[in-house]
Design a protein around this motif. Structure first.
Motif, PDB file in Angstrom:
ATOM      1  N   LEU A 264      40.567  91.327  42.491  1.00  0.00           N
ATOM      2  CA  LEU A 264      41.174  91.621  43.787  1.00  0.00           C
ATOM      3  C   LEU A 264      41.977  90.419  44.274  1.00  0.00           C
ATOM      4  N   THR A 265      43.277  90.548  44.224  1.00  0.00           N
ATOM      5  CA  THR A 265      44.157  89.499  44.737  1.00  0.00           C
ATOM      6  C   THR A 265      44.346  89.713  46.239  1.00  0.00           C
ATOM      7  N   PRO A 266      44.781  88.688  46.955  1.00  0.00           N
ATOM      8  CA  PRO A 266      45.061  88.880  48.387  1.00  0.00           C
ATOM      9  C   PRO A 266      46.070  90.006  48.632  1.00  0.00           C
TER      10      PRO A 266
ATOM     11  N   GLU B  63      47.150  95.593  50.436  1.00  0.00           N
ATOM     12  CA  GLU B  63      47.607  96.934  50.079  1.00  0.00           C
ATOM     13  C   GLU B  63      46.504  97.972  50.318  1.00  0.00           C
ATOM     14  N   MET B  64      45.293  97.645  49.933  1.00  0.00           N
ATOM     15  CA  MET B  64      44.168  98.558  50.146  1.00  0.00           C
ATOM     16  C   MET B  64      43.920  98.761  51.636  1.00  0.00           C
ATOM     17  N   ARG B  65      43.999  97.698  52.390  1.00  0.00           N
ATOM     18  CA  ARG B  65      43.756  97.767  53.838  1.00  0.00           C
ATOM     19  C   ARG B  65      44.790  98.658  54.517  1.00  0.00           C
TER      20      ARG B  65
ATOM     21  N   VAL C  29      37.044  97.289  61.392  1.00  0.00           N
ATOM     22  CA  VAL C  29      36.642  96.238  60.458  1.00  0.00           C
ATOM     23  C   VAL C  29      37.768  95.215  60.364  1.00  0.00           C
ATOM     24  N   SER C  30      37.431  93.960  60.573  1.00  0.00           N
ATOM     25  CA  SER C  30      38.441  92.916  60.465  1.00  0.00           C
ATOM     26  C   SER C  30      38.871  92.758  59.021  1.00  0.00           C
ATOM     27  N   MET C  31      40.016  92.143  58.816  1.00  0.00           N
ATOM     28  CA  MET C  31      40.507  91.920  57.456  1.00  0.00           C
ATOM     29  C   MET C  31      39.518  91.066  56.668  1.00  0.00           C
ATOM     30  N   ARG C  32      38.917  90.092  57.293  1.00  0.00           N
ATOM     31  CA  ARG C  32      37.956  89.222  56.597  1.00  0.00           C
ATOM     32  C   ARG C  32      36.715  90.014  56.178  1.00  0.00           C
ATOM     33  N   ALA C  33      36.213  90.858  57.067  1.00  0.00           N
ATOM     34  CA  ALA C  33      35.059  91.689  56.731  1.00  0.00           C
ATOM     35  C   ALA C  33      35.416  92.656  55.608  1.00  0.00           C
ATOM     36  N   PHE C  34      36.606  93.226  55.669  1.00  0.00           N
ATOM     37  CA  PHE C  34      37.074  94.128  54.618  1.00  0.00           C
ATOM     38  C   PHE C  34      37.108  93.398  53.277  1.00  0.00           C
TER      39      PHE C  34
END
Length: 76
Positions: free
Chosen positions: A2-4, A9-11, A21-26
């Protein structure tokens, strides 16, 4: 892996379903899932490799599978 970029893209692909859900939690959740899947994959590959080794005879297709399994496990 999983790259940044892939995480972003998934988010974006969730269409707002995970707004809470925050990006960090995701990222933490996604990486935990990835690690668990990798662990299970490694176990299955080790099991396959052991079965091929105990079979005794190695036709060309088995030799290729053994080489691929060893290469994949070397990455871990």
């Amino acid at each position: 892996m999983l790259t940044p970029e892939r995480l972003t893209e998934m988010r974006r692909a969730d269409n707002g379903a995970l707004n809470f859900v925050s990006m960090r939690a995701f990222e933490i959740i996604a990486r935990a899932v990835e690690a668990e899947v990798r662990k299970q994959d490694d176990a299955l590959i080790r099991q396959m490799l052991e079965a091929l080794k105990t079979a005794g005879c190695y036709p060309p297709s088995s030799q290729a599978a053994i080489a691929a399994a060893k290469a994949r496990l070397a990455e871990s």
